[in-house]
Design a protein around this motif. Sequence first.
Motif, PDB file in Angstrom:
ATOM      1  N   ALA A   8      -8.937  10.899  -3.152  1.00  0.00           N
ATOM      2  CA  ALA A   8     -10.186  11.159  -3.883  1.00  0.00           C
ATOM      3  C   ALA A   8     -10.881  12.403  -3.343  1.00  0.00           C
ATOM      4  N   GLU A   9     -10.887  12.554  -2.025  1.00  0.00           N
ATOM      5  CA  GLU A   9     -11.526  13.724  -1.420  1.00  0.00           C
ATOM      6  C   GLU A   9     -10.759  15.005  -1.756  1.00  0.00           C
ATOM      7  N   GLN A  10      -9.452  14.921  -1.768  1.00  0.00           N
ATOM      8  CA  GLN A  10      -8.640  16.094  -2.108  1.00  0.00           C
ATOM      9  C   GLN A  10      -8.943  16.563  -3.537  1.00  0.00           C
ATOM     10  N   ARG A  11      -9.000  15.623  -4.463  1.00  0.00           N
ATOM     11  CA  ARG A  11      -9.286  16.002  -5.843  1.00  0.00           C
ATOM     12  C   ARG A  11     -10.708  16.539  -5.984  1.00  0.00           C
ATOM     13  N   ARG A  12     -11.644  15.957  -5.249  1.00  0.00           N
ATOM     14  CA  ARG A  12     -13.027  16.439  -5.300  1.00  0.00           C
ATOM     15  C   ARG A  12     -13.102  17.909  -4.893  1.00  0.00           C
ATOM     16  N   LYS A  13     -12.379  18.271  -3.847  1.00  0.00           N
ATOM     17  CA  LYS A  13     -12.387  19.657  -3.375  1.00  0.00           C
ATOM     18  C   LYS A  13     -11.822  20.608  -4.425  1.00  0.00           C
ATOM     19  N   VAL A  14     -10.740  20.175  -5.101  1.00  0.00           N
ATOM     20  CA  VAL A  14     -10.139  21.025  -6.127  1.00  0.00           C
ATOM     21  C   VAL A  14     -11.087  21.160  -7.315  1.00  0.00           C
ATOM     22  N   ILE A  15     -11.716  20.058  -7.716  1.00  0.00           N
ATOM     23  CA  ILE A  15     -12.664  20.103  -8.829  1.00  0.00           C
ATOM     24  C   ILE A  15     -13.810  21.056  -8.512  1.00  0.00           C
ATOM     25  N   GLU A  16     -14.321  20.999  -7.297  1.00  0.00           N
ATOM     26  CA  GLU A  16     -15.417  21.890  -6.912  1.00  0.00           C
ATOM     27  C   GLU A  16     -14.979  23.355  -6.968  1.00  0.00           C
ATOM     28  N   ALA A  17     -13.739  23.628  -6.548  1.00  0.00           N
ATOM     29  CA  ALA A  17     -13.243  25.001  -6.602  1.00  0.00           C
ATOM     30  C   ALA A  17     -13.133  25.482  -8.041  1.00  0.00           C
ATOM     31  N   LEU A  18     -12.670  24.613  -8.937  1.00  0.00           N
ATOM     32  CA  LEU A  18     -12.514  24.996 -10.337  1.00  0.00           C
ATOM     33  C   LEU A  18     -13.849  25.115 -11.055  1.00  0.00           C
TER      34      LEU A  18
ATOM     35  N   LEU B 151       8.158  22.694  -4.066  1.00  0.00           N
ATOM     36  CA  LEU B 151       7.275  23.800  -4.452  1.00  0.00           C
ATOM     37  C   LEU B 151       6.119  23.899  -3.469  1.00  0.00           C
ATOM     38  N   GLU B 152       5.711  25.100  -3.168  1.00  0.00           N
ATOM     39  CA  GLU B 152       4.537  25.318  -2.339  1.00  0.00           C
ATOM     40  C   GLU B 152       3.347  25.637  -3.238  1.00  0.00           C
ATOM     41  N   PRO B 153       2.177  25.099  -2.939  1.00  0.00           N
ATOM     42  CA  PRO B 153       1.010  25.374  -3.786  1.00  0.00           C
ATOM     43  C   PRO B 153       0.496  26.789  -3.592  1.00  0.00           C
ATOM     44  N   ASP B 154      -0.223  27.266  -4.589  1.00  0.00           N
ATOM     45  CA  ASP B 154      -0.903  28.556  -4.454  1.00  0.00           C
ATOM     46  C   ASP B 154      -2.131  28.431  -3.563  1.00  0.00           C
ATOM     47  N   HIS B 155      -2.761  27.260  -3.593  1.00  0.00           N
ATOM     48  CA  HIS B 155      -3.960  27.001  -2.805  1.00  0.00           C
ATOM     49  C   HIS B 155      -3.764  25.666  -2.074  1.00  0.00           C
ATOM     50  N   VAL B 156      -3.645  25.715  -0.756  1.00  0.00           N
ATOM     51  CA  VAL B 156      -3.418  24.502   0.026  1.00  0.00           C
ATOM     52  C   VAL B 156      -4.727  23.729   0.163  1.00  0.00           C
ATOM     53  N   VAL B 157      -4.693  22.476  -0.277  1.00  0.00           N
ATOM     54  CA  VAL B 157      -5.822  21.560  -0.108  1.00  0.00           C
ATOM     55  C   VAL B 157      -5.233  20.258   0.413  1.00  0.00           C
ATOM     56  N   ARG B 158      -5.511  19.941   1.656  1.00  0.00           N
ATOM     57  CA  ARG B 158      -4.841  18.807   2.292  1.00  0.00           C
ATOM     58  C   ARG B 158      -5.612  17.500   2.076  1.00  0.00           C
ATOM     59  N   ALA B 159      -4.832  16.409   2.024  1.00  0.00           N
ATOM     60  CA  ALA B 159      -5.400  15.066   1.986  1.00  0.00           C
ATOM     61  C   ALA B 159      -5.260  14.463   3.374  1.00  0.00           C
ATOM     62  N   GLU B 160      -6.366  14.086   3.978  1.00  0.00           N
ATOM     63  CA  GLU B 160      -6.344  13.560   5.343  1.00  0.00           C
ATOM     64  C   GLU B 160      -7.054  12.221   5.388  1.00  0.00           C
ATOM     65  N   GLY B 161      -6.411  11.253   6.044  1.00  0.00           N
ATOM     66  CA  GLY B 161      -6.983   9.921   6.156  1.00  0.00           C
ATOM     67  C   GLY B 161      -6.175   8.911   5.367  1.00  0.00           C
ATOM     68  N   ARG B 162      -6.737   7.742   5.141  1.00  0.00           N
ATOM     69  CA  ARG B 162      -6.061   6.706   4.368  1.00  0.00           C
ATOM     70  C   ARG B 162      -5.876   7.182   2.922  1.00  0.00           C
TER      71      ARG B 162
ATOM     72  N   GLU C 273       0.829  -1.209   0.000  1.00  0.00           N
ATOM     73  CA  GLU C 273       0.000   0.000   0.000  1.00  0.00           C
ATOM     74  C   GLU C 273       0.860   1.254   0.000  1.00  0.00           C
ATOM     75  N   PRO C 274       0.344   2.361  -0.554  1.00  0.00           N
ATOM     76  CA  PRO C 274       1.027   3.642  -0.359  1.00  0.00           C
ATOM     77  C   PRO C 274       1.191   3.918   1.129  1.00  0.00           C
ATOM     78  N   GLY C 275       2.334   4.412   1.508  1.00  0.00           N
ATOM     79  CA  GLY C 275       2.633   4.648   2.915  1.00  0.00           C
ATOM     80  C   GLY C 275       3.515   3.573   3.519  1.00  0.00           C
ATOM     81  N   ASP C 276       3.551   2.384   2.918  1.00  0.00           N
ATOM     82  CA  ASP C 276       4.476   1.348   3.387  1.00  0.00           C
ATOM     83  C   ASP C 276       5.908   1.839   3.219  1.00  0.00           C
ATOM     84  N   GLN C 277       6.781   1.445   4.143  1.00  0.00           N
ATOM     85  CA  GLN C 277       8.179   1.856   4.097  1.00  0.00           C
ATOM     86  C   GLN C 277       9.057   0.647   3.803  1.00  0.00           C
ATOM     87  N   VAL C 278       9.851   0.749   2.745  1.00  0.00           N
ATOM     88  CA  VAL C 278      10.790  -0.320   2.407  1.00  0.00           C
ATOM     89  C   VAL C 278      12.061  -0.103   3.220  1.00  0.00           C
TER      90      VAL C 278
END
Length: 385
Positions: A367-377, A350-361, A126-131
Amino acid sequence: MRSNRALLAGLSAAVTLLMVGGGVAVALGAGDGAYRQVRLFSEVLCLVLDNYVEEVDADVLLGGAYRGLLGGLGARGGYLARGEVEAWREAPPDGADPGIVVLKAFGSFEVVSVLPGSPAEAAGIEPGDQVRRLDGQLVRDLSLDQALRKLRGAPGSTVRLGLLRPLQGYRREEIVVERARRTGPAYRVGIEKGIGVLALVDPLRVDPARLARELEELRDGGVRKLLLDLRNVAEASPRDIVPLAELFTSGSLFRKTDRSGRTVEAMNGRRERPAWTGEIAVLVNAGTADGAEGLAQVLRERLGAPVYGEGTYGLGSEAKLLELPDGGGLLVPAYAWVTAAGTAWDGEGLEPDHVVRAEGRPAEANAEQRRKVIEALAKPEAKAA
């Protein structure tokens, strides 16, 4: 065992190469404090050899010193022991791997993406696993490029991954994974709430001509805004990303510079006209690295594309091999990539112009992060570029 005098000479030669070989670190005068530190470090090693309670293998001790020294030079700094330099000069291993994208993080390599349909996905990685180990070897002293070489090999061969799994209570696990050629989608194009979305998955396998046709179809179908999703895109250098960048803009894109700021390589887009001419925004995160970071910044500078998401990784260098007198070698980040406008991203990212954080698994949070950006656009007053 070589004498302490020979050890001191070897260390001095290696560190001198690191500091002045190819002009990659600092300009030193005859009485510079850096030379005093080299002598002091050499004396420390000799004192260890003379006084440690057990006999010490000088080669092992010196190798550890090199690795520690190179470890402070970012993700691309690394040490090649005797016998490894010749193999390094050969072509990289065959293009099969477990299907994970990794970045160096705190003495391990974090999995930032698991490719669809890959052996890694089938094995439950899974993403987040450390080798932490590769075929039993601790990875803390490996550069990113060394780790990637060890992950790759002939199709059907296997690699043993020693994992630390934060999302599973920091459980330790060893998994043997087969290497296979990548066959999943290199990108995805779609429409969400009237916004075109281009999500890069495996940029090195993108067919630019095919993607150009799909972008033109979006535009011809009435889509006026595009979100370029570069999250967890970390395997393409600025050199590799040019065929994608020129789908949006042309002309001078990137420059590779030495420590004096001199341009040693320039990358230009040569496409006559862009495939996408509408508004564009970019989505990034901490797994956005190397050429993907450069692409985000070029689009921000050239097209005024706003960048959403979270701060990027900060990988914008290229290593140079410096050979040692004993047959070993140093991988020193000798070059920095910058945009045509001169913006570097190595180290700081690089720092974003608009901070939109991804929180959780990861899957749900992304998916939630992208949804928020899509709604803003999608808001009528929102301008993507």
